[in-house]
Design an enzyme around this catalytic site. Sequence first.
Site, mmCIF file in Angstrom:
data_model
loop_
_atom_site.group_PDB
_atom_site.id
_atom_site.type_symbol
_atom_site.label_atom_id
_atom_site.label_comp_id
_atom_site.label_asym_id
_atom_site.label_seq_id
_atom_site.Cartn_x
_atom_site.Cartn_y
_atom_site.Cartn_z
ATOM 1 C CD GLN A 1 3.841 5.681 2.569
ATOM 2 O OE1 GLN A 1 2.842 5.163 2.106
ATOM 3 N NE2 GLN A 1 4.866 4.974 3.009
ATOM 4 N N GLY B 1 0.838 -1.192 0.000
ATOM 5 C CA GLY B 1 0.000 0.000 0.000
ATOM 6 C C GLY B 1 0.870 1.238 0.000
ATOM 7 C CB CYS C 1 6.070 1.609 6.754
ATOM 8 S SG CYS C 1 5.471 3.168 6.092
ATOM 9 C CG LEU C 2 6.954 0.992 0.538
ATOM 10 C CD1 LEU C 2 6.318 1.378 -0.782
ATOM 11 C CD2 LEU C 2 8.020 -0.076 0.332
ATOM 12 C CG HIS D 1 1.023 6.406 5.864
ATOM 13 N ND1 HIS D 1 2.285 6.806 6.229
ATOM 14 C CD2 HIS D 1 1.118 5.089 5.572
ATOM 15 C CE1 HIS D 1 3.106 5.752 6.165
ATOM 16 N NE2 HIS D 1 2.427 4.699 5.774
ATOM 17 C CG HIS E 1 0.325 0.615 7.439
ATOM 18 N ND1 HIS E 1 1.414 0.139 8.139
ATOM 19 C CD2 HIS E 1 0.838 1.486 6.524
ATOM 20 C CE1 HIS E 1 2.512 0.712 7.680
ATOM 21 N NE2 HIS E 1 2.201 1.529 6.687
ATOM 22 C CD GLU E 2 -0.788 2.085 3.053
ATOM 23 O OE1 GLU E 2 -0.387 3.253 2.920
ATOM 24 O OE2 GLU E 2 -0.014 1.125 3.159
HETATM 25 NI NI NI Z 1 3.312 2.836 5.453
#
Ligand code: NI
Length: 173
Positions: free
Chosen positions: A52, A47, A100-101, A146, A142-143
Amino acid sequence: MAVRTVLRMGHPVLRQVAEPVTEFNTPALDDLVADMFDTMAARNGAGLAAPQIGVSQRVVIFSVRENPRYPQAEPVPETVLINPQIEPLGERTAEGWEGCLSIPGMRGMVPRYEEIIYRGYDQKGQFMERRVSGFHARVVQHEVDHLDGVLYPQRIHDMQAFGFEDELSGHEY
Ligand code: NI
């Protein structure tokens, strides 16, 4: 479109509360979504949230097919979710590993609601509502975090269950 740079933990945009999208079905929104998919694919993510890539708007995407970063995860349909709302169904939570990226190379054990309903819009302005559980519910939570400036380490209860994935694998955690 383009693979964009993924901001890492510490960048101020990742701590901001993102703005709602007010105009749908626009070239700018289509371009943003396309860049997000290109970036997520290039990094093997499950995701990605617009902040991000430095865009403080309430847009997330997710998709899980066969993902080498999440070998145990069940498939999640490719989804664009804009201005999302999450309604937990019950109080039940489950712990699970997340990465997480924006926090490359690390994993942590994070509690999430097991079952939720989520609602929002796609990039054309089409309303969607889904009742989901398990990994799908985890990815969405999670997304959406953000978009409120929250990264998963802030939700970890046991900081011993947080570390570099190549150190964690093959050990107790
Ligand atoms: Ni993330």
